[in-house]
Each structure stands twice: as structure tokens, then as C-alpha cells.
Design a protein around this motif. Structure first.
Motif, PDB file in Angstrom:
ATOM      1  N   ALA A  14       0.843  -1.200   0.000  1.00 44.89           N
ATOM      2  CA  ALA A  14       0.000   0.000   0.000  1.00 44.89           C
ATOM      3  C   ALA A  14       0.878   1.249   0.000  1.00 44.89           C
ATOM      4  O   ALA A  14       1.905   1.305   0.693  1.00 44.89           O
ATOM      5  CB  ALA A  14      -0.919   0.000   1.218  1.00 44.89           C
ATOM      6  N   ARG A  67      -4.708   9.850  -8.454  1.00 43.71           N
ATOM      7  CA  ARG A  67      -3.717   8.808  -8.168  1.00 43.71           C
ATOM      8  C   ARG A  67      -3.257   8.076  -9.433  1.00 43.71           C
ATOM      9  O   ARG A  67      -2.091   7.662  -9.514  1.00 43.71           O
ATOM     10  CB  ARG A  67      -4.300   7.786  -7.190  1.00 43.71           C
ATOM     11  CG  ARG A  67      -4.714   8.357  -5.857  1.00 43.71           C
ATOM     12  CD  ARG A  67      -5.102   7.262  -4.866  1.00 43.71           C
ATOM     13  NE  ARG A  67      -6.247   6.475  -5.321  1.00 43.71           N
ATOM     14  CZ  ARG A  67      -6.221   5.152  -5.514  1.00 43.71           C
ATOM     15  NH1 ARG A  67      -5.106   4.470  -5.297  1.00 43.71           N
ATOM     16  NH2 ARG A  67      -7.315   4.512  -5.900  1.00 43.71           N
ATOM     17  N   ASN A  85       0.212   5.796  -5.159  1.00 42.65           N
ATOM     18  CA  ASN A  85      -0.498   5.731  -3.885  1.00 42.65           C
ATOM     19  C   ASN A  85      -1.544   4.615  -3.900  1.00 42.65           C
ATOM     20  O   ASN A  85      -2.718   4.836  -3.569  1.00 42.65           O
ATOM     21  CB  ASN A  85      -1.147   7.075  -3.574  1.00 42.65           C
ATOM     22  CG  ASN A  85      -1.698   7.152  -2.161  1.00 42.65           C
ATOM     23  OD1 ASN A  85      -1.272   6.400  -1.273  1.00 42.65           O
ATOM     24  ND2 ASN A  85      -2.659   8.035  -1.948  1.00 42.65           N
ATOM     25  N   LYS A  87      -3.853   1.468  -3.089  1.00 46.08           N
ATOM     26  CA  LYS A  87      -4.577   1.059  -1.896  1.00 46.08           C
ATOM     27  C   LYS A  87      -4.988  -0.408  -2.038  1.00 46.08           C
ATOM     28  O   LYS A  87      -5.139  -0.897  -3.172  1.00 46.08           O
ATOM     29  CB  LYS A  87      -5.820   1.924  -1.720  1.00 46.08           C
ATOM     30  CG  LYS A  87      -5.540   3.416  -1.668  1.00 46.08           C
ATOM     31  CD  LYS A  87      -6.836   4.202  -1.609  1.00 46.08           C
ATOM     32  CE  LYS A  87      -6.560   5.704  -1.571  1.00 46.08           C
ATOM     33  NZ  LYS A  87      -7.821   6.489  -1.515  1.00 46.08           N
ATOM     34  N   ASP A  90      -7.538  -1.291  -4.556  1.00 43.09           N
ATOM     35  CA  ASP A  90      -7.179  -1.282  -5.974  1.00 43.09           C
ATOM     36  C   ASP A  90      -6.828  -2.682  -6.482  1.00 43.09           C
ATOM     37  O   ASP A  90      -6.612  -2.869  -7.687  1.00 43.09           O
ATOM     38  CB  ASP A  90      -5.977  -0.357  -6.224  1.00 43.09           C
ATOM     39  CG  ASP A  90      -6.291   1.096  -5.952  1.00 43.09           C
ATOM     40  OD1 ASP A  90      -5.434   1.788  -5.358  1.00 43.09           O
ATOM     41  OD2 ASP A  90      -7.392   1.547  -6.345  1.00 43.09           O
ATOM     42  N   SER A 121      -1.725  -4.726   2.379  1.00 42.05           N
ATOM     43  CA  SER A 121      -1.932  -3.698   3.409  1.00 42.05           C
ATOM     44  C   SER A 121      -0.842  -3.749   4.468  1.00 42.05           C
ATOM     45  O   SER A 121      -0.033  -4.643   4.492  1.00 42.05           O
ATOM     46  CB  SER A 121      -3.302  -3.900   4.059  1.00 42.05           C
ATOM     47  OG  SER A 121      -3.410  -5.210   4.577  1.00 42.05           O
TER      48      SER A 121
END
Length: 121
Positions: A14, A67, A85, A87, A90, A121
């Protein structure tokens, strides 16, 4: 007929970045609107970004605005998706698509096989 081949997917933490590429062949690349879609497990295919073949005008899904950046190189018949960036949400299989008509619906005439993007994450 247009053949599309995506590359550049992978596993990224992430906050990291990836750039996807989609190489086109078989027809005149500059005729086509080029788009990126994605499909997460258990979800429908969703629009990510599209670029106009002659003006380079772009449009993005709200979830990626600021992003992600879509760009194209007509000389190389290639479209790119720069993703910053990243996440965990995504995470999806990303598909390149081509059509002579502009749309954000997943009804494009031509599709690649997809490339997997996984954000940890």
C-alpha cells in the motif's frame, strides 16, 4: 481486429506505485479510444480510465482520480496506466480495452487478457 496485450502487474505494498502497459496491434492504433477497466474478486468489471485518440483528453473513475494517470504513445501503439499511492481496494485484474466509440461502460469491442495487480496492506 485489434489485439491487446497487457503487462506490468504485480504485488506492491500500500502506498506504492505500478505502471501498466498495453501494447496494441492489428489495426490503426490512433483510431481507437483506449481504456482501462478492472475486476476485483466477486465484483463487476468497472471503468478506471479512458483516453481520446486524437486530443489525449482523459477521464477517470472518481476512485482513482488524482492517483492514476492514463497516457498513450501512438508511435508505439501503447497505452499506459501509471498508478500511484495504491490502496488495497485497488487489488484487481486490470484490462485494457479499445473501441472506436467513447464510453465508460464495459462494452468495448476489443479486450486484452488482463494483468493482476495486488496491493498488500
Amino acid at each position: 481486429q485489434v489485439q491487446l496485450v497487457e503487462s506490468g502487474g504485480g504485488l506492491v505494498p500500500a502506498g506504492g506505485s505500478l505502471t501498466l502497459s498495453c501494447a496494441a496491434s492489428g489495426s490503426t492504433f490512433s483510431w481507437y479510444f483506449m481504456a482501462w477497466f478492472r475486476r476485483a474478486p466477486g465484483k463487476e468489471r468497472e471503468f478506471v480510465a479512458v483516453i481520446n485518440p486524437s486530443t489525449d483528453t482523459t477521464d477517470y473513475a472518481d476512485s482513482v482520480k488524482g492517483r492514476f494517470t492514463i497516457s498513450r504513445d501512438n508511435a508505439k501503439s501503447t497505452v499506459y496506466l501509471q498508478m500511484n499511492n495504491l490502496k488495497p481496494e485497488d487489488t484487481a485484474r486490470y484490462y485494457c480495452a479499445a473501441d472506436r466509440i467513447l464510453t465508460t461502460s464495459p462494452i468495448y469491442d476489443y479486450w486484452g487478457q488482463g494483468t493482476q495487480v495486488t496491493v498488500s496492506s
